[in-house]
Design a protein around this motif. Structure first.
Motif, PDB file in Angstrom:
ATOM      1  N   GLU A  36      10.474  -9.228  -6.070  1.00 23.47           N
ATOM      2  CA  GLU A  36       9.710  -8.371  -5.161  1.00 23.47           C
ATOM      3  C   GLU A  36       9.807  -8.902  -3.727  1.00 23.47           C
ATOM      4  OE1 GLU A  36       6.046  -8.770  -7.243  1.00 23.47           O
ATOM      5  OE2 GLU A  36       6.337  -6.910  -8.364  1.00 23.47           O
ATOM      6  N   TYR A  37       9.646 -10.212  -3.581  1.00 18.73           N
ATOM      7  CA  TYR A  37       9.770 -10.812  -2.250  1.00 18.73           C
ATOM      8  C   TYR A  37      11.158 -10.543  -1.686  1.00 18.73           C
ATOM      9  CZ  TYR A  37      10.408 -14.181   1.452  1.00 18.73           C
ATOM     10  OH  TYR A  37      10.717 -14.748   2.657  1.00 18.73           O
ATOM     11  N   LEU A  40      11.556  -6.942  -0.527  1.00 13.72           N
ATOM     12  CA  LEU A  40      10.871  -6.728   0.749  1.00 13.72           C
ATOM     13  C   LEU A  40      11.670  -7.356   1.894  1.00 13.72           C
ATOM     14  CD1 LEU A  40       7.147  -7.363  -0.251  1.00 13.72           C
ATOM     15  CD2 LEU A  40       8.273  -5.150   0.133  1.00 13.72           C
ATOM     16  N   SER A  41      12.223  -8.537   1.650  1.00 10.16           N
ATOM     17  CA  SER A  41      13.037  -9.210   2.664  1.00 10.16           C
ATOM     18  C   SER A  41      14.233  -8.358   3.064  1.00 10.16           C
ATOM     19  CB  SER A  41      13.511 -10.561   2.113  1.00 10.16           C
ATOM     20  OG  SER A  41      14.429 -11.162   2.984  1.00 10.16           O
ATOM     21  N   CYS A  51      14.243   0.287   7.971  1.00 11.20           N
ATOM     22  CA  CYS A  51      13.557  -0.416   6.883  1.00 11.20           C
ATOM     23  C   CYS A  51      13.614   0.379   5.595  1.00 11.20           C
ATOM     24  CB  CYS A  51      12.127  -0.772   7.252  1.00 11.20           C
ATOM     25  SG  CYS A  51      12.054  -1.953   8.607  1.00 11.20           S
ATOM     26  N   LEU A  76       6.739  -2.072  -6.766  1.00 10.49           N
ATOM     27  CA  LEU A  76       6.426  -2.168  -5.345  1.00 10.49           C
ATOM     28  C   LEU A  76       5.687  -0.924  -4.854  1.00 10.49           C
ATOM     29  CD1 LEU A  76       9.758  -3.757  -4.063  1.00 10.49           C
ATOM     30  CD2 LEU A  76       7.510  -4.863  -4.104  1.00 10.49           C
ATOM     31  N   LEU A  81       3.529  -1.229  -1.472  1.00  5.77           N
ATOM     32  CA  LEU A  81       4.377  -2.018  -0.581  1.00  5.77           C
ATOM     33  C   LEU A  81       5.631  -1.270  -0.135  1.00  5.77           C
ATOM     34  CD1 LEU A  81       4.036  -5.449  -2.406  1.00  5.77           C
ATOM     35  CD2 LEU A  81       2.642  -4.520  -0.543  1.00  5.77           C
ATOM     36  N   THR A  82       6.041  -0.278  -0.924  1.00  5.59           N
ATOM     37  CA  THR A  82       7.183   0.568  -0.571  1.00  5.59           C
ATOM     38  C   THR A  82       6.866   1.998  -0.967  1.00  5.59           C
ATOM     39  OG1 THR A  82       8.340   0.323  -2.699  1.00  5.59           O
ATOM     40  CG2 THR A  82       8.862  -1.303  -0.981  1.00  5.59           C
ATOM     41  N   ILE A  98       9.970   0.324   3.186  1.00  2.00           N
ATOM     42  CA  ILE A  98       8.845  -0.588   3.217  1.00  2.00           C
ATOM     43  C   ILE A  98       7.681   0.084   3.958  1.00  2.00           C
ATOM     44  CG2 ILE A  98       9.552  -1.780   5.331  1.00  2.00           C
ATOM     45  CD1 ILE A  98       8.648  -4.408   3.851  1.00  2.00           C
ATOM     46  N   GLY A 102       3.535  -3.368   3.008  1.00  2.00           N
ATOM     47  CA  GLY A 102       4.643  -4.177   2.517  1.00  2.00           C
ATOM     48  C   GLY A 102       5.146  -5.144   3.566  1.00  2.00           C
ATOM     49  N   ARG A 103       5.246  -4.676   4.801  1.00  2.00           N
ATOM     50  CA  ARG A 103       5.686  -5.531   5.905  1.00  2.00           C
ATOM     51  C   ARG A 103       4.674  -6.657   6.129  1.00  2.00           C
ATOM     52  NH1 ARG A 103       9.358  -5.026   9.770  1.00  2.00           N
ATOM     53  NH2 ARG A 103       9.777  -2.860   9.312  1.00  2.00           N
ATOM     54  N   PHE A 106       4.991  -9.197   3.290  1.00  2.00           N
ATOM     55  CA  PHE A 106       6.186 -10.003   3.480  1.00  2.00           C
ATOM     56  C   PHE A 106       5.957 -11.044   4.573  1.00  2.00           C
ATOM     57  CE2 PHE A 106      10.004 -10.944   5.889  1.00  2.00           C
ATOM     58  CZ  PHE A 106      10.764 -11.551   4.909  1.00  2.00           C
TER      59      PHE A 106
END
Length: 143
Positions: A36-37, A40-41, A51, A76, A81-82, A98, A102-103, A106
């Motif tokens: 998930e991280y 988002l990255s 994005c 997500l 988050l998305t 995102i 979510g931003r 992150f």
């Protein structure tokens, strides 16, 4: 055991150790899984700065199959988050974007990721079985 096999085993052991540390820290401090991280990255760094990425592009970037990324994106989305979007230029393409939340998540998690990665690599460098793998990793030139 061949030299290649022995070296590969060190790389695999280093990878497993680092991934485990990152997973625990992100989950404990931010409620995020490592995949998930990373998703988002990739969304934060999306080349066109919108994005958003096609689901298949995200799958390729994360080295996961389409099915795994679809489940990841669903998690997500469920967390806010998305969100999914249809591309106006290509109605066949499904994108994930995102959200503000979510931003924010992150941005909060990134220092934990960076700190944990450095600490885990430092700890692994002190292990005689992994020290050469850490040195090799740290001397790679970024692409």
């Amino acid at each position: 055991m061949t030299t290649d096999e022995s070296s590969w085993n060190r790389v695999v052991a280093l990878h497993a150790r680092i991934e485990n540390e990152l997973t625990k820290a992100l989950s404990r401090r931010h409620g995020l899984g490592l995949s998930e991280y990373r998703a988002l990255s990739r969304l934060v760094a999306a080349v066109d700065k919108s994005c958003s990425l096609r689901i298949q592009e995200l799958a390729d970037m994360l080295c996961l199959n389409q099915s795994s990324v679809s489940r990841l994106v669903a998690r997500l989305e469920a967390s806010g988050l998305t969100e999914r979007d249809i591309c106006e230029q290509d109605r066949r393409g499904i994108y994930t974007m995102i959200t503000t939340e979510g931003r924010t998540r992150f941005t909060q998690a990134e220092p934990t990721y960076q700190e944990t990665l450095k600490t885990a690599l430092d700890k692994a460098a002190a292990d005689p079985d992994l020290a050469t793998a850490v040195v090799a990793f740290r001397t790679l030139t970024p692409a």
